[in-house]
Write an enzyme that holds these catalytic residues in place. Structure first.
Site, PDB file in Angstrom:
ATOM      1  N   CYS A   1      -5.409  -5.904  30.909  1.00 46.84           N
ATOM      2  CA  CYS A   1      -4.273  -5.404  30.123  1.00 46.84           C
ATOM      3  C   CYS A   1      -4.350  -5.821  28.661  1.00 46.84           C
ATOM      4  CB  CYS A   1      -2.972  -5.889  30.749  1.00 46.84           C
ATOM      5  SG  CYS A   1      -2.696  -5.190  32.385  1.00 46.84           S
TER       6      CYS A   1
HETATM    7  N1  LIG Z   1      -4.730  -5.464  36.986  1.00 53.92           N
HETATM    8  C1  LIG Z   1      -3.569  -5.572  36.397  1.00 53.92           C
HETATM    9  O1  LIG Z   1      -3.008  -6.662  36.291  1.00 53.92           O
HETATM   10  C2  LIG Z   1      -2.861  -4.343  35.846  1.00 53.92           C
HETATM   11  C3  LIG Z   1      -1.515  -4.457  35.504  1.00 53.92           C
HETATM   12  C4  LIG Z   1      -0.838  -3.352  35.021  1.00 53.92           C
HETATM   13  C5  LIG Z   1      -1.525  -2.146  34.844  1.00 53.92           C
HETATM   14  N2  LIG Z   1      -2.862  -2.068  35.148  1.00 53.92           N
HETATM   15  C6  LIG Z   1      -3.520  -0.765  34.981  1.00 53.92           C
HETATM   16  O2  LIG Z   1      -3.605  -0.123  36.251  1.00 53.92           O
HETATM   17  C7  LIG Z   1      -4.802   0.663  36.327  1.00 53.92           C
HETATM   18  C8  LIG Z   1      -5.626   0.210  37.519  1.00 53.92           C
HETATM   19  O3  LIG Z   1      -6.011  -1.127  37.291  1.00 53.92           O
HETATM   20  P1  LIG Z   1      -6.509  -2.078  38.452  1.00 53.92           P
HETATM   21  O4  LIG Z   1      -6.542  -3.438  37.871  1.00 53.92           O
HETATM   22  O5  LIG Z   1      -5.756  -1.817  39.696  1.00 53.92           O
HETATM   23  O6  LIG Z   1      -8.001  -1.533  38.634  1.00 53.92           O
HETATM   24  P2  LIG Z   1      -9.035  -1.956  39.782  1.00 53.92           P
HETATM   25  O7  LIG Z   1     -10.377  -1.846  39.173  1.00 53.92           O
HETATM   26  O8  LIG Z   1      -8.620  -3.240  40.422  1.00 53.92           O
HETATM   27  O9  LIG Z   1      -8.858  -0.831  40.887  1.00 53.92           O
HETATM   28  C9  LIG Z   1      -9.096   0.504  40.633  1.00 53.92           C
HETATM   29  C10 LIG Z   1      -9.584   1.153  41.929  1.00 53.92           C
HETATM   30  O10 LIG Z   1      -9.676   2.553  41.677  1.00 53.92           O
HETATM   31  C11 LIG Z   1     -10.800   3.055  42.397  1.00 53.92           C
HETATM   32  N3  LIG Z   1     -11.110   4.369  41.843  1.00 53.92           N
HETATM   33  C12 LIG Z   1     -11.745   4.684  40.697  1.00 53.92           C
HETATM   34  N4  LIG Z   1     -11.785   6.017  40.554  1.00 53.92           N
HETATM   35  C13 LIG Z   1     -11.169   6.566  41.614  1.00 53.92           C
HETATM   36  C14 LIG Z   1     -10.872   7.900  42.024  1.00 53.92           C
HETATM   37  N5  LIG Z   1     -11.229   8.943  41.290  1.00 53.92           N
HETATM   38  N6  LIG Z   1     -10.220   8.076  43.192  1.00 53.92           N
HETATM   39  C15 LIG Z   1      -9.844   7.027  43.942  1.00 53.92           C
HETATM   40  N7  LIG Z   1     -10.070   5.741  43.600  1.00 53.92           N
HETATM   41  C16 LIG Z   1     -10.725   5.519  42.454  1.00 53.92           C
HETATM   42  C17 LIG Z   1     -11.835   1.974  42.232  1.00 53.92           C
HETATM   43  O11 LIG Z   1     -12.831   2.051  43.228  1.00 53.92           O
HETATM   44  C18 LIG Z   1     -10.976   0.697  42.365  1.00 53.92           C
HETATM   45  O12 LIG Z   1     -10.911   0.265  43.716  1.00 53.92           O
HETATM   46  C19 LIG Z   1      -5.486   0.498  34.989  1.00 53.92           C
HETATM   47  O13 LIG Z   1      -5.063   1.539  34.154  1.00 53.92           O
HETATM   48  C20 LIG Z   1      -4.947  -0.824  34.477  1.00 53.92           C
HETATM   49  O14 LIG Z   1      -4.976  -0.892  33.071  1.00 53.92           O
HETATM   50  C21 LIG Z   1      -3.526  -3.128  35.676  1.00 53.92           C
END
Ligand SMILES: NC(=O)c1ccc[n+]([C@@H]2O[C@H](COP(=O)([O-])OP(=O)(O)OC[C@H]3O[C@@H](n4cnc5c(N)ncnc54)[C@H](O)[C@@H]3O)[C@@H](O)[C@H]2O)c1
Length: 438
Positions: A277
């Site tokens: 983030c």
């Molecule tokens: N991690 C955090 O603390 C946090 C907090 C708030 C917002 N976010 C936002 O949330 C979003 C996701 O982040 P995250 O940390 O969960 O990511 P992550 O990498 O932990 O998980 C993302 C998942 O999406 C899967 N993926 C990718 N493309 C795909 C598709 N086309 N179809 C299905 N699955 C698919 C990946 O295999 C992975 O398992 C990002 O935009 C991030 O900025 C993250």
């Protein structure tokens, strides 16, 4: 323009009573979301492109901080949650939540590749009368200008049977007080009906849903939240450097300032910012500003201030070693903690990776210990967490991440020299000549 009332009413009643949900992306954001929805009585499928992730989830093994395998197993046993790689799961869903990565591309520009793939997949497999909510963090305009056009096409049309909203995820990995249920949820729709449906959906499992007038406002609010943190951390990090130039103790200065009971909020200096983030989102906002001819002055400065911190820590290391008989090339350094923040195993974008590689240029031997991160790939090199028992063999120990499990008095006692980048020794009331603070 809103959709025909029959389509909206039918979907609304399904969302209020049952509702079949697909969550795309089973990561840090998607898995907690999926479990909250399942626990509220909805049928939830977690769709991910990674067979390994899906296999692990279906075996009841959680890979996400704060989500216990026990909780996952319970959700699986109710039959309300399962994971799959099969996109056909989308064919009978009422709601699709998209929580796929939004990393930085070349030149720190937004990389919406995964969001675009997700939208195309929904367009191909989703059925009519569908609510789609983008949860991935992104710049204002993405939902309407990038996501929506890709969703529309054969079978799905905004004016008829498609509802689209943006709702930013505010999950804070490792936070035991706030989770999805008790953190207010912002929602912005691409039109009024989309907003109404998205609010009704989230009200099933979130205590307080906060509607905003547009998807863009919700996108911007999320970027502001994380930019606010980046700017304030950037400010205290600059204070750390300025205090050193002024021969002042930054920790004493900040502790004094933060006794003010109003008009100030505590932030602490450290070796930099990381994670998915704060290290990324300000770049999204800065980029979008430039797109419309607005050049932020504050955002780039804060980013630069935070990015300078690993080098500032290395400067301190060099100063400490200069006061010894040791030559730098003969010195060994142990870095405690490599994750991007305390008590988590996530080391994506961790500033400690820069610290490790900068240290490698200056001193003979650099190792790390992190109870949460047994292995690490830094550039082309793979590293392994060394046992803490070896602490006394290093010339200098750097506390880089203040994991709660670190018994700092014992660590200081067994070290030859100790550099505290988090002010943790002060919290423990440790006064020892071998300790240097940032
Ligand atoms: N991690 C955090 O603390 C946090 C907090 C708030 C917002 N976010 C936002 O949330 C979003 C996701 O982040 P995250 O940390 O969960 O990511 P992550 O990498 O932990 O998980 C993302 C998942 O999406 C899967 N993926 C990718 N493309 C795909 C598709 N086309 N179809 C299905 N699955 C698919 C990946 O295999 C992975 O398992 C990002 O935009 C991030 O900025 C993250």
């Amino acid at each position: 323009m809103n959709q025909p009332q029959s389509a909206k009413t039918a979907l609304l009643s399904r969302l209020r009573e049952e509702g079949r949900v697909v969550v795309m992306g089973m990561g840090y954001v998607g898995l907690p979301l999926a479990l909250h929805a399942a626990e509220a009585g909805m049928d939830v499928v977690g769709l991910d492109i990674s067979p390994r992730t899906v296999e692990g989830l279906n075996k009841g093994m959680s890979h996400v901080e704060g989500i216990s395998s026990k909780r996952l197993a319970e959700a699986l046993s109710t039959g309300r949650f399962r994971a799959t790689t099969e996109r056909s799961a989308l064919t009978d869903s009422d709601v699709v939540l998209v929580a796929v990565p939004t990393p930085l591309g070349e030149g720190n520009t937004p990389d919406l590749g995964a969001v675009e793939v997700a939208a195309r997949t929904i367009q191909k497999w989703g059925k009519a009368n569908l609510l789609v909510v983008l949860e991935s963090t992104t710049y204002p305009g993405t939902t309407k200008e990038v996501f929506l056009p890709l969703l529309q096409g054969a079978g799905l049309c905004l004016e008829e049977n498609l509802f689209v909203a943006f709702s930013p995820e505010r999950v804070d990995p490792g936070n035991r007080e706030y989770d999805i249920g008790n953190t207010p949820k912002l929602v912005g729709g691409v039109n009024g009906d989309s907003l109404e449906l998205a609010v009704a959906f989230y009200e099933r499992f979130v205590d307080e849903v906060v509607p905003l007038s547009t998807a863009e406002a919700a996108e911007m609010a999320k970027l502001f939240e994380n930019t606010f943190r980046s700017v304030n951390i950037g400010l205290v990090n600059e204070m750390a450097q300025m205090c050193e130039a002024l021969e002042l103790d930054v920790w004493e200065v900040l502790a004094g300032a933060f006794t003010k009971p109003f008009g100030i909020m505590p932030f602490r200096p450290g070796p930099g910012v990381g994670g998915h983030c704060i290290a990324i989102d300000p770049h999204y906002l800065d980029w979008k500003g430039k797109e419309v001819g607005f050049f932020s002055r504050i955002i780039p400065v804060a980013i630069a201030s935070n990015e300078e911190m690993p080098a500032f820590v290395v400067k301190k290391v060099c100063l400490i070693l200069e006061q010894t008989e040791l030559k730098r090339e003969d010195a060994s350094v142990l870095v405690l903690g490599v994750s991007y923040k305390k008590d988590v195993e996530d080391w994506r974008e961790s500033p400690i990776l820069s610290l490790l590689s900068l240290l490698k240029e200056e001193v003979g031997q650099v190792e790390y210990h992190d109870p949460f991160v047994p292995f690490l790939a830094v550039e082309t090199e793979e590293k392994q967490s060394v046992p803490l028992e070896e602490i006394a063999t290093y010339d200098l120990v750097i506390l880089a991440v203040d994991h709660t499990v670190f018994q700092v008095p014992a660590l200081v006692a067994s070290s030859r020299r100790f550099l505290d980048t988090r002010g943790t020794t002060l919290t423990w009331g440790i006064t020892d000549e071998k300790v240097t603070t940032l």
